[in-house]
Design a protein around this motif. Sequence first.
Motif, PDB file in Angstrom:
ATOM      1  N   THR A 149      62.298  54.361  -5.480  1.00  0.00           N
ATOM      2  CA  THR A 149      60.850  54.560  -5.530  1.00  0.00           C
ATOM      3  C   THR A 149      60.104  53.394  -4.887  1.00  0.00           C
ATOM      4  OG1 THR A 149      60.633  53.564  -7.736  1.00  0.00           O
ATOM      5  CG2 THR A 149      61.011  55.951  -7.634  1.00  0.00           C
ATOM      6  N   ALA A 150      60.794  52.259  -4.729  1.00  0.00           N
ATOM      7  CA  ALA A 150      60.182  51.092  -4.099  1.00  0.00           C
ATOM      8  C   ALA A 150      60.314  51.118  -2.575  1.00  0.00           C
ATOM      9  CB  ALA A 150      60.817  49.808  -4.638  1.00  0.00           C
ATOM     10  N   LEU A 151      61.014  52.116  -2.056  1.00  0.00           N
ATOM     11  CA  LEU A 151      61.245  52.191  -0.614  1.00  0.00           C
ATOM     12  C   LEU A 151      60.108  52.918   0.099  1.00  0.00           C
ATOM     13  CD1 LEU A 151      64.996  53.254  -0.560  1.00  0.00           C
ATOM     14  CD2 LEU A 151      64.061  50.961  -0.241  1.00  0.00           C
ATOM     15  N   PRO A 152      59.720  52.407   1.260  1.00  0.00           N
ATOM     16  CA  PRO A 152      58.743  53.154   2.058  1.00  0.00           C
ATOM     17  C   PRO A 152      59.347  54.492   2.491  1.00  0.00           C
ATOM     18  CG  PRO A 152      58.973  50.920   2.881  1.00  0.00           C
ATOM     19  CD  PRO A 152      60.059  51.135   1.872  1.00  0.00           C
ATOM     20  N   GLU A 153      58.506  55.475   2.647  1.00  0.00           N
ATOM     21  CA  GLU A 153      58.955  56.801   3.070  1.00  0.00           C
ATOM     22  C   GLU A 153      59.669  56.716   4.421  1.00  0.00           C
ATOM     23  OE1 GLU A 153      56.971  61.082   4.155  1.00  0.00           O
ATOM     24  OE2 GLU A 153      55.982  59.817   2.649  1.00  0.00           O
ATOM     25  N   GLY A 154      60.759  57.448   4.536  1.00  0.00           N
ATOM     26  CA  GLY A 154      61.478  57.527   5.795  1.00  0.00           C
ATOM     27  C   GLY A 154      62.529  56.458   6.008  1.00  0.00           C
ATOM     28  N   CYS A 155      62.734  55.569   5.044  1.00  0.00           N
ATOM     29  CA  CYS A 155      63.765  54.531   5.173  1.00  0.00           C
ATOM     30  C   CYS A 155      65.145  55.125   4.941  1.00  0.00           C
ATOM     31  CB  CYS A 155      63.567  53.433   4.128  1.00  0.00           C
ATOM     32  SG  CYS A 155      62.243  52.317   4.460  1.00  0.00           S
ATOM     33  N   SER A 156      66.121  54.516   5.567  1.00  0.00           N
ATOM     34  CA  SER A 156      67.508  54.831   5.278  1.00  0.00           C
ATOM     35  C   SER A 156      68.105  53.623   4.570  1.00  0.00           C
ATOM     36  CB  SER A 156      68.288  55.080   6.568  1.00  0.00           C
ATOM     37  OG  SER A 156      67.844  56.268   7.170  1.00  0.00           O
ATOM     38  N   VAL A 157      69.000  53.867   3.635  1.00  0.00           N
ATOM     39  CA  VAL A 157      69.636  52.787   2.877  1.00  0.00           C
ATOM     40  C   VAL A 157      71.149  52.937   2.992  1.00  0.00           C
ATOM     41  CG1 VAL A 157      69.896  51.698   0.623  1.00  0.00           C
ATOM     42  CG2 VAL A 157      67.722  52.743   1.252  1.00  0.00           C
ATOM     43  N   TYR A 158      71.815  51.811   3.308  1.00  0.00           N
ATOM     44  CA  TYR A 158      73.267  51.788   3.420  1.00  0.00           C
ATOM     45  C   TYR A 158      73.817  50.627   2.609  1.00  0.00           C
ATOM     46  CZ  TYR A 158      72.968  55.118   7.242  1.00  0.00           C
ATOM     47  OH  TYR A 158      72.739  56.234   7.987  1.00  0.00           O
ATOM     48  N   PRO A 159      75.012  50.808   2.059  1.00  0.00           N
ATOM     49  CA  PRO A 159      75.649  49.732   1.305  1.00  0.00           C
ATOM     50  C   PRO A 159      76.325  48.739   2.244  1.00  0.00           C
ATOM     51  CG  PRO A 159      77.089  51.625   1.349  1.00  0.00           C
ATOM     52  CD  PRO A 159      75.803  52.042   2.043  1.00  0.00           C
ATOM     53  N   LYS A 160      76.546  47.549   1.740  1.00  0.00           N
ATOM     54  CA  LYS A 160      77.404  46.593   2.436  1.00  0.00           C
ATOM     55  C   LYS A 160      78.778  46.729   1.798  1.00  0.00           C
ATOM     56  CE  LYS A 160      74.041  43.002   3.534  1.00  0.00           C
ATOM     57  NZ  LYS A 160      73.668  41.624   3.223  1.00  0.00           N
ATOM     58  N   PRO A 161      79.839  46.618   2.542  1.00  0.00           N
ATOM     59  CA  PRO A 161      79.865  46.404   3.993  1.00  0.00           C
ATOM     60  C   PRO A 161      79.343  47.630   4.730  1.00  0.00           C
ATOM     61  CG  PRO A 161      82.094  46.744   3.152  1.00  0.00           C
ATOM     62  CD  PRO A 161      81.181  46.703   1.965  1.00  0.00           C
ATOM     63  N   TYR A 162      78.789  47.366   5.912  1.00  0.00           N
ATOM     64  CA  TYR A 162      78.122  48.398   6.693  1.00  0.00           C
ATOM     65  C   TYR A 162      79.068  49.502   7.131  1.00  0.00           C
ATOM     66  CZ  TYR A 162      74.986  44.404   7.523  1.00  0.00           C
ATOM     67  OH  TYR A 162      74.167  43.320   7.379  1.00  0.00           O
ATOM     68  N   PRO A 163      78.659  50.769   6.944  1.00  0.00           N
ATOM     69  CA  PRO A 163      79.404  51.881   7.547  1.00  0.00           C
ATOM     70  C   PRO A 163      78.936  52.017   9.007  1.00  0.00           C
ATOM     71  CG  PRO A 163      77.616  52.726   6.186  1.00  0.00           C
ATOM     72  CD  PRO A 163      77.583  51.225   6.069  1.00  0.00           C
ATOM     73  N   THR A 164      79.491  51.201   9.869  1.00  0.00           N
ATOM     74  CA  THR A 164      79.028  51.032  11.240  1.00  0.00           C
ATOM     75  C   THR A 164      78.777  52.344  11.977  1.00  0.00           C
ATOM     76  OG1 THR A 164      80.217  48.940  11.330  1.00  0.00           O
ATOM     77  CG2 THR A 164      79.567  49.905  13.436  1.00  0.00           C
ATOM     78  N   ASN A 165      79.751  53.227  11.976  1.00  0.00           N
ATOM     79  CA  ASN A 165      79.604  54.474  12.740  1.00  0.00           C
ATOM     80  C   ASN A 165      78.445  55.323  12.238  1.00  0.00           C
ATOM     81  OD1 ASN A 165      81.746  53.756  14.357  1.00  0.00           O
ATOM     82  ND2 ASN A 165      83.232  54.962  13.209  1.00  0.00           N
ATOM     83  N   GLN A 166      78.257  55.391  10.921  1.00  0.00           N
ATOM     84  CA  GLN A 166      77.153  56.174  10.351  1.00  0.00           C
ATOM     85  C   GLN A 166      75.806  55.580  10.738  1.00  0.00           C
ATOM     86  OE1 GLN A 166      78.406  56.002   6.170  1.00  0.00           O
ATOM     87  NE2 GLN A 166      78.098  58.223   6.144  1.00  0.00           N
ATOM     88  N   ILE A 167      75.685  54.268  10.635  1.00  0.00           N
ATOM     89  CA  ILE A 167      74.420  53.610  10.955  1.00  0.00           C
ATOM     90  C   ILE A 167      74.071  53.815  12.419  1.00  0.00           C
ATOM     91  CG2 ILE A 167      73.259  51.378  11.197  1.00  0.00           C
ATOM     92  CD1 ILE A 167      74.802  50.491   8.662  1.00  0.00           C
ATOM     93  N   LEU A 168      75.014  53.560  13.302  1.00  0.00           N
ATOM     94  CA  LEU A 168      74.734  53.676  14.739  1.00  0.00           C
ATOM     95  C   LEU A 168      74.418  55.114  15.131  1.00  0.00           C
ATOM     96  CD1 LEU A 168      77.337  51.172  16.181  1.00  0.00           C
ATOM     97  CD2 LEU A 168      74.878  50.831  15.835  1.00  0.00           C
ATOM     98  N   ALA A 169      75.114  56.066  14.554  1.00  0.00           N
ATOM     99  CA  ALA A 169      74.832  57.475  14.859  1.00  0.00           C
ATOM    100  C   ALA A 169      73.416  57.836  14.433  1.00  0.00           C
ATOM    101  CB  ALA A 169      75.855  58.377  14.169  1.00  0.00           C
ATOM    102  N   GLU A 170      73.004  57.381  13.248  1.00  0.00           N
ATOM    103  CA  GLU A 170      71.650  57.688  12.784  1.00  0.00           C
ATOM    104  C   GLU A 170      70.602  57.008  13.660  1.00  0.00           C
ATOM    105  OE1 GLU A 170      68.844  57.864   8.850  1.00  0.00           O
ATOM    106  OE2 GLU A 170      70.583  56.529   8.786  1.00  0.00           O
ATOM    107  N   LEU A 171      70.825  55.755  14.008  1.00  0.00           N
ATOM    108  CA  LEU A 171      69.852  55.042  14.847  1.00  0.00           C
ATOM    109  C   LEU A 171      69.686  55.737  16.193  1.00  0.00           C
ATOM    110  CD1 LEU A 171      70.632  51.259  14.250  1.00  0.00           C
ATOM    111  CD2 LEU A 171      68.927  52.714  13.151  1.00  0.00           C
ATOM    112  N   LYS A 172      70.761  56.120  16.796  1.00  0.00           N
ATOM    113  CA  LYS A 172      70.675  56.790  18.093  1.00  0.00           C
ATOM    114  C   LYS A 172      70.024  58.165  17.964  1.00  0.00           C
ATOM    115  CE  LYS A 172      74.204  54.195  20.422  1.00  0.00           C
ATOM    116  NZ  LYS A 172      75.441  54.183  21.154  1.00  0.00           N
TER     117      LYS A 172
END
Length: 127
Positions: free
Chosen positions: A97-120
């Motif tokens: 509820t503290a997150l701005p609308e439209g944010c994505s949240v990922y745990p550490k360690p980073y799931p690199t492939n998921q993050i990069l796919a979403e960013l692209k």
Amino acid sequence: MRAETRVCPAVLVVEDEPLIRMEAIDMMEEAGFRVFDAGSADEAVALMERHEEIGILFTDVDMPGAMNGLGLAAHVRDHWPQVFIVIASGVINIDTTALPEGCSVYPKPYPTNQILAELKRVACVGE
């Protein structure tokens, strides 16, 4: 027939731990993104003010300074609403509820492939 060219905005990586920040920078650069980096939210805001090409904020939650990563995300959403925000954290239970609308949240360690796919997918456009 011309191949489609992808145009991606610059990424601002915000992480107070130098080794983790370097890992995130390498991940973004290897994927073809131009990268800026900051060790605090204060430094990140200063970079955002100087570099309009930053279109992605990739931030940790726990940081020293005037605001943490959640505060930074809210500040960026208020001042640069077009910026795509990704929050990465070792904190298990982030108050969504503290997150701005439209944010994505990922745990550490980073799931690199998921993050990069979403960013692209969300931040890069065809030319």
